[in-house]
Design a protein around this motif. Structure first.
Motif, PDB file in Angstrom:
ATOM      1  N   VAL A  65       0.825  -1.203   0.000  1.00 12.07           N
ATOM      2  CA  VAL A  65       0.000   0.000   0.000  1.00 12.07           C
ATOM      3  C   VAL A  65       0.860   1.254   0.000  1.00 12.07           C
ATOM      4  O   VAL A  65       2.029   1.226   0.398  1.00 12.07           O
ATOM      5  CB  VAL A  65      -0.948   0.011   1.215  1.00 12.07           C
ATOM      6  N   ARG A  66       0.253   2.347  -0.449  1.00  9.22           N
ATOM      7  CA  ARG A  66       0.918   3.650  -0.444  1.00  9.22           C
ATOM      8  C   ARG A  66      -0.117   4.710  -0.063  1.00  9.22           C
ATOM      9  O   ARG A  66      -1.228   4.696  -0.579  1.00  9.22           O
ATOM     10  CB  ARG A  66       1.458   4.007  -1.821  1.00  9.22           C
ATOM     11  N   ALA A  98      -9.428  -0.005   6.859  1.00 11.50           N
ATOM     12  CA  ALA A  98      -9.193   0.501   8.214  1.00 11.50           C
ATOM     13  C   ALA A  98      -7.936   1.363   8.265  1.00 11.50           C
ATOM     14  O   ALA A  98      -7.915   2.405   8.933  1.00 11.50           O
ATOM     15  CB  ALA A  98      -9.081  -0.669   9.194  1.00 11.50           C
ATOM     16  N   ARG A  99      -6.916   0.956   7.563  1.00  6.17           N
ATOM     17  CA  ARG A  99      -5.660   1.718   7.540  1.00  6.17           C
ATOM     18  C   ARG A  99      -5.889   3.085   6.886  1.00  6.17           C
ATOM     19  O   ARG A  99      -5.411   4.110   7.367  1.00  6.17           O
ATOM     20  CB  ARG A  99      -4.603   0.925   6.775  1.00  6.17           C
ATOM     21  N   ALA A 100      -6.616   3.098   5.768  1.00  2.67           N
ATOM     22  CA  ALA A 100      -6.914   4.364   5.088  1.00  2.67           C
ATOM     23  C   ALA A 100      -7.702   5.297   6.006  1.00  2.67           C
ATOM     24  O   ALA A 100      -7.394   6.488   6.098  1.00  2.67           O
ATOM     25  CB  ALA A 100      -7.685   4.095   3.796  1.00  2.67           C
ATOM     26  N   ALA A 102      -7.745   5.265   9.277  1.00  2.00           N
ATOM     27  CA  ALA A 102      -6.863   5.697  10.366  1.00  2.00           C
ATOM     28  C   ALA A 102      -5.950   6.839   9.923  1.00  2.00           C
ATOM     29  O   ALA A 102      -5.581   7.693  10.739  1.00  2.00           O
ATOM     30  CB  ALA A 102      -6.037   4.517  10.872  1.00  2.00           C
ATOM     31  N   LEU A 103      -5.609   6.857   8.656  1.00  2.00           N
ATOM     32  CA  LEU A 103      -4.769   7.929   8.112  1.00  2.00           C
ATOM     33  C   LEU A 103      -5.590   9.141   7.682  1.00  2.00           C
ATOM     34  O   LEU A 103      -5.045  10.121   7.194  1.00  2.00           O
ATOM     35  CB  LEU A 103      -3.959   7.396   6.921  1.00  2.00           C
ATOM     36  N   GLY A 104      -6.914   9.042   7.823  1.00  2.00           N
ATOM     37  CA  GLY A 104      -7.791  10.152   7.465  1.00  2.00           C
ATOM     38  C   GLY A 104      -7.979  10.331   5.974  1.00  2.00           C
ATOM     39  O   GLY A 104      -8.337  11.427   5.523  1.00  2.00           O
ATOM     40  N   LEU A 105      -7.770   9.270   5.216  1.00  2.00           N
ATOM     41  CA  LEU A 105      -7.892   9.368   3.757  1.00  2.00           C
ATOM     42  C   LEU A 105      -9.303   8.998   3.317  1.00  2.00           C
ATOM     43  O   LEU A 105      -9.902   8.063   3.856  1.00  2.00           O
ATOM     44  CB  LEU A 105      -6.842   8.484   3.086  1.00  2.00           C
ATOM     45  N   PRO A 106      -9.848   9.714   2.328  1.00  2.00           N
ATOM     46  CA  PRO A 106     -11.257   9.557   1.970  1.00  2.00           C
ATOM     47  C   PRO A 106     -11.583   8.377   1.047  1.00  2.00           C
ATOM     48  O   PRO A 106     -12.742   8.029   0.904  1.00  2.00           O
ATOM     49  CB  PRO A 106     -11.587  10.875   1.258  1.00  2.00           C
TER      50      PRO A 106
END
Length: 149
Positions: A65-66, A98-100, A102-106
């Motif tokens: 992932v990136r 969940a990771r996205a 947690a990073l606040g990505l939409p």
């Protein structure tokens, strides 16, 4: 084998990351006529950059992932054929969401080869929608996005 824990890959996992990726993608070589890009990735560099997460002892699945400012990109997902049907892929996709978050990505974005038709059945079931189809070099790709709430 514990396929429920998903953890950041370490240097010790590099050989397993390559082995699982190769096992997962090898079947597509004849179908698409080229080696799938994940098989040619620099796994050591991806692990060193903190972009690879693995599951299983031994490793049975992984995601690469990136994070970008406006989305989370699922570069690769691989499940060893011996682990198919055990929900490993589903857990990995849920981890990516969940990771996205947690990073606040939409949203999460990914693409798949147009000839990997199995993926075209799987991704919509997990909320992904087709954005476009585009040729990138020798690869005919279908691009997807999944908005996160």
């Amino acid at each position: 084998m514990d396929d429920t824990v998903i953890r950041l890959a370490t240097q010790e996992d590099i050989a397993a990351v390559k082995a699982v990726t190769d096992a997962a993608y090898r079947r597509y070589i004849a179908r698409i006529g080229v080696v799938p890009q994940p098989m040619e990735a620099d796994h050591a560099a991806e692990v060193a950059a903190g972009r690879v997460f693995v599951t299983g002892v031994p490793v049975t699945g992984l995601v690469v992932v990136r994070a970008y400012p406006d989305h989370f990109f699922l570069d690769s997902i691989a499940v060893h054929p011996d682990a198919h049907g055990r929900g490993v892929g589903r857990r990995l996709l849920e981890f990516v969401d969940a990771r996205a978050r947690a990073l606040g990505l939409p949203e999460v974005r990914l693409y798949t080869n147009a000839l990997m038709w199995e993926n075209q059945e799987i991704y919509p079931r997990f909320g992904y929608e087709i954005v476009e189809r585009r040729t990138d070099g020798p690869y005919d790709r279908i691009h997807y996005r999944k908005p996160l709430d």
